[in-house]
Scaffold this active site. Structure first.
Site, mmCIF file in Angstrom:
data_model
loop_
_atom_site.group_PDB
_atom_site.id
_atom_site.type_symbol
_atom_site.label_atom_id
_atom_site.label_comp_id
_atom_site.label_asym_id
_atom_site.label_seq_id
_atom_site.Cartn_x
_atom_site.Cartn_y
_atom_site.Cartn_z
ATOM 1 N N TRP A 143 0.826 -1.210 0.000
ATOM 2 C CA TRP A 143 0.000 0.000 0.000
ATOM 3 C C TRP A 143 0.856 1.255 0.000
ATOM 4 O O TRP A 143 0.506 2.257 -0.629
ATOM 5 C CB TRP A 143 -0.975 -0.027 1.173
ATOM 6 N N ASP A 166 -0.613 6.758 6.889
ATOM 7 C CA ASP A 166 -1.737 5.868 6.627
ATOM 8 C C ASP A 166 -1.817 4.904 7.807
ATOM 9 O O ASP A 166 -0.952 4.044 7.977
ATOM 10 C CB ASP A 166 -1.489 5.122 5.316
ATOM 11 N N LYS A 194 -10.856 -2.084 9.055
ATOM 12 C CA LYS A 194 -9.985 -2.947 9.849
ATOM 13 C C LYS A 194 -10.322 -2.814 11.344
ATOM 14 O O LYS A 194 -10.530 -3.802 12.025
ATOM 15 C CB LYS A 194 -8.515 -2.579 9.655
#
Length: 355
Positions: free
Chosen positions: A99, A166, A190
């Site tokens: 990511w 992030d 999540k």
């Protein structure tokens, strides 16, 4: 049979959040309407988004000068929104996983990108922590937890430029010194809510420094000015996020969540380290508390599918590793109880004894 949910995302939610969301789907705040059909501009839903923002600030001790936004588009949209709003000439990025790499690719559309550290050549099995940030960088971007490879940075960096993070998969798993960050963002699926809402914690004075015209929907200032209500926000996920925040506060807050998460991860890593059959895939000093990646030792490699099938008979689901790593991945997000980790460890030991 009780299910033990180790999926990496969308992932487990607390029963408190699920039950309260079900109630609101039937009848939201005594309106006689479902939260699925209520106007986002109604006083009842406005109260939800304001309470969620207030709890975010309380639980993370967010200082003055910051705002909390709830937007659509997922964390992947933030890969472009961050440089669109902040990258004037050059940005620094740490390449710590899939990511992070995708975020770098997007940032290169807007200006120069200096990748100050990367563990890509080692298949991201360690988290890069030794690097120098150029003093003229507009910001440094990090991805604190790497869900695919199971590495994590569990500390707040001190850098000489604005810090962007992030935190999609480890938000609320430890106290964070928000004052060290210019912007924190993450997808909610999540540790916070169902997929569909993205949280942004933003220091308001970092905006307005780029010269380019920014499309209205991609401009952070738009959403600050409109209180995340410029367009219809993801109403249901925001409502569930509020329930998660309430649950977390009742539990004892972020410090208590950190204690629980550390206990869960230690229990599983100890079992892996003392196993004759299983072995971890990441460097010990980079191990994630959120996503534990492990494989069979070479002499047992052909038994990996058998173990997944065996675990399924115990109600264990979602442990198949990502194709980039293989083997197994047990995601130990905040809502996963220690009981589930113990069931997994018992299954590992039983399978090992049977072979």
């Amino acid at each position: 049979m009780k299910k033990h949910n180790f999926y990496a995302g969308p992932s487990i939610l607390s029963q408190y959040a699920i039950d309260n969301t079900i109630d609101a789907i039937r009848d939201f705040a005594g309106t006689g309407l479902s939260v699925l059909e209520i106007s986002h501009r109604s006083k009842e839903f406005t109260a939800v988004i304001e309470e969620a923002k207030a709890l975010f600030k309380e639980l993370l001790d967010i200082p003055e000068g910051y705002d909390v936004l709830f937007l659509g588009g997922g964390a992947s949209t933030q890969f472009c929104m961050v440089p669109y709003n902040l990258l004037k000439t050059k940005a620094a990025y740490v390449d710590s996983g899939t990511w992070a790499n995708k975020a770098i690719k997007e940032a290169k559309l807007f200006g120069e990108v200096d990748v100050v550290a990367s563990s890509k050549e080692d298949n991201y099995v360690w988290y890069p922590t030794e690097f120098t940030v150029p003093a003229d960088a507009d910001y440094l971007h990090i991805t604190t937890n790497n869900t695919i490879y199971g590495t994590e940075l569990r500390k707040d960096l001190d850098v000489n430029v604005p810090l962007v993070a992030d935190m999609s998969s480890d938000i609320f798993s430890r106290p964070v010194d928000v004052s060290k960050y210019a912007l924190i963002y993450g997808g909610a699926q999540k540790n916070l809510a169902p997929a569909g809402v993205t949280f942004i914690i933003i220091k308001k004075d970092i905006l307005g420094k780029v010269d380019r015209a920014i499309p209205t929907m991609l401009n952070y200032q738009t959403h600050i000015d409109k209180g995340s209500m410029f367009n219809t926000p993801p109403v249901l996920p925001i409502y569930t996020a509020l329930q998660t925040l309430k649950w977390l506060k009742q539990l004892g807050g972020v410090k208590e969540m950190q204690r629980i998460d550390e206990e869960k991860a230690a229990y599983l890593y100890d079992a892996i380290d003392n196993s004759r059959m299983f072995v971890g895939t990441t460097h010990e000093d980079s191990r994630s508390l959120m996503n534990v990646c492990f494989v069979m030792k070479p002499e047992y490699k052909e038994l990996e599918k058998d173990f997944i099938d065996f675990a399924g008979t115990k109600g264990i689901i979602g442990i198949k590793g990502h194709r980039s790593v293989g083997g197994f991945r047990a995601s130990l997000y905040n809502a996963l109880p220690l009981e589930s980790v113990k069931v997994l460890v018992d299954a590992m030991k039983e399978f090992e004894n049977n072979h």
